[in-house]
Design an enzyme around this catalytic site. Structure first.
Site, PDB file in Angstrom:
ATOM      1  N   ASP A  78      33.592   0.650 114.955  1.00 40.68           N
ATOM      2  CA  ASP A  78      32.163   0.963 114.891  1.00 40.68           C
ATOM      3  C   ASP A  78      31.731   1.460 113.517  1.00 40.68           C
ATOM      4  OD1 ASP A  78      29.722   0.818 116.187  1.00 40.68           O
ATOM      5  OD2 ASP A  78      29.771   2.907 116.840  1.00 40.68           O
ATOM      6  N   ASP A  94      32.420  -5.477 119.043  1.00 42.98           N
ATOM      7  CA  ASP A  94      31.832  -5.378 117.696  1.00 42.98           C
ATOM      8  C   ASP A  94      32.822  -5.619 116.559  1.00 42.98           C
ATOM      9  OD1 ASP A  94      29.528  -4.723 119.035  1.00 42.98           O
ATOM     10  OD2 ASP A  94      29.588  -2.600 118.547  1.00 42.98           O
ATOM     11  N   ASP A 125      24.797   5.816 124.828  1.00 44.74           N
ATOM     12  CA  ASP A 125      25.198   5.056 123.647  1.00 44.74           C
ATOM     13  C   ASP A 125      25.574   5.969 122.488  1.00 44.74           C
ATOM     14  OD1 ASP A 125      24.813   2.437 124.658  1.00 44.74           O
ATOM     15  OD2 ASP A 125      22.660   2.603 124.345  1.00 44.74           O
TER      16      ASP A 125
END
Length: 449
Positions: free
Chosen positions: A247, A283, A423
């Site tokens: 991330d 991701d 989130d």
């Protein structure tokens, strides 16, 4: 742009019911003390352990609770969910949250935590709830003498026996995990909130495993979760989320070191039972080259896909979402990783793009990859995206998980992200992975089913 689920020790090892420990508040509003406390060490590894604590109310309803105990061997709580912990040396107090303080007669409240230990990890000798020492029984008092009645004593109305709680069976081929934060919130809720949270609790969702615990503990979690799914005759869904540079340091930043990743993946893969669907590293490809510390990310993904597949997993490599990258980019990056040990790719993990947009995007990628299959995360895309990715308001639960065989290349709609888990610390939400009841209810209320 994705978030992890809260790490929790889930193995049913060393479960200890602490002598039917009981207590309840003595206030006028919450009289008739009496409850049972079950303290269960669910998993233990060198220097750490996981535990679940369940309170069963045997007395009058309560509107809030505080459970106290003392550790005598230096144990410490490190991470706790479904409650708020405060400590003073070995003294521990856990208080209820706004949404789980109410416990009806015969009802339960539970919380879990990960802790540390050294030398030994004995079970606490006693507990107290709302200031009353746990005794194992409901205290009795001398009854007030009843005067001789002048009229016949009416026959008391029998108190109905509470109906035991039954774990509902899932309605699809995917596994419903009864240990999720959403499931526990549903169990603790009542009225309209309970009806709304049922939409989340009883829908199959993925289990996230990452480096918030050491590799051996992560392996134990995977073995427990996939083992329960296989025993139920259902398909488990896993998310592997520990890539170096994860991330890019954002809300879900972290990951293992470059030198550790291969060993970590191999250890986790050893825990696989059955043939779980695995979403590999959300991701990771979409953020390829976006920050330092990624190492040989393509090589890491190749290695992880092989290690997991050889242990029985059906691996889908995460490729971002429909509004992030042009089709050429994921096609190029997926080709670099290759599909020798992956059945396809995954889209929209933890995002909000519509199923229609995601499917159209996936079909374009699939066609360029010779017809590779793909899956879509529909957990929170019922109202599509408003352009935000971190706790946007006004969103809705999406279509429920289902296998697809319509010739389009789409393999399944899945709930990869767990609705109700934040989130990140944005738009009023708590830290990534923490339960946020307000937004869970909002998404359930907005769902079109």
């Amino acid at each position: 742009m994705s978030t992890r689920r809260t790490a929790a020790a889930l193995l049913a090892a060393a479960a200890v019911a602490v002598g039917g420990l009981t207590a309840l508040t003595t206030t006028a509003a919450q009289a008739a003390p009496g409850c049972r406390v079950d303290y269960a060490v669910t998993n233990q590894w060198p220097g750490g352990f996981g535990a679940n604590v369940t309170i069963t109310n045997l007395g009058d309803p309560v509107s809030s609770w505080k459970l106290d105990w003392t550790y005598t061997a230096g144990q410490r709580i490190q991470q706790l969910w479904n409650g708020t912990a405060s400590t003073n040396g070995g003294q521990v107090s856990v208080t209820s949250l706004p949404w789980n303080g109410s416990i009806p007669t015969g009802g339960t409240a539970s919380f879990g935590f990960n802790g540390s230990w050294a030398g030994s990890n004995p079970t606490p000798a006693s507990f107290s709830l709302n200031g009353t020492t746990c005794t194992g029984t409901v205290p009795t008092t001398s009854p007030t003498p009843t005067p001789t009645p002048t009229t016949p004593t009416p026959t008391p109305t029998p108190t109905p026996t509470p109906t035991p709680t039954v774990t509902p069976q899932p309605t699809s081929g995917f596994y419903v995990d009864p240990t999720t934060q959403g499931y526990r919130a549903w169990q603790a809720a009542s009225g309209t909130d309970k009806a709304l949270l049922e939409k989340i609790a009883l829908t199959p969702q993925a289990y996230w495993v990452g480096n918030w615990a050491d590799a051996s503990h992560a392996q134990a979690e995977v073995a427990d979760y996939t083992g329960r799914a296989v025993a139920a005759g259902k398909t488990p869904m896993l998310v592997v989320y520990a890539i170096p540079g994860r991330d890019c340091g954002s809300h879900s930043g972290g990951g293992v070191s470059e030198s550790e990743y291969a060993r970590w993946v191999d250890t986790v893969a050893q825990g696989i039972k059955g043939n779980p669907i695995v979403i590999l590293e959300p991701d990771a490809l979409a953020q390829l080259g976006d920050c330092s510390g990624q190492g040989d990310r393509v090589g890491f993904l190749k290695y992880a896909a092989k290690s997991l597949t050889l242990k029985g997993a059906r691996v889908y490599i995460d490729a971002g979402h429909a509004k992030w990258l042009s089709v050429d980019t994921p096609v190029n990056r997926l080709n670099q990783v290759g599909f020798e040990y992956a059945v396809g790719f995954a889209l929209n993990t933890s995002n909000y793009q519509t199923t229609a947009d995601s499917k159209a995007y996936g079909q374009q990628i699939s066609q360029r990859l010779g017809g590779k299959k793909f899956v879509i995360d529909t957990s929170r895309n019922g109202n599509g995206s408003n352009g935000e990715w971190c706790n946007p308001r006004g969103r809705a639960l999406g279509e429920r998980p289902v296998a697809v065989n319509d010739g389009s290349g789409l393999d399944a709609l899945l709930w990869v992200k767990l609705p109700g888990e934040s989130d990140g610390a944005c738009n009023g939400g708590p830290a990534a992975g923490q339960w946020w009841q307000e937004i869970a209810l909002e998404m359930a209320r907005n769902a079109r089913w």
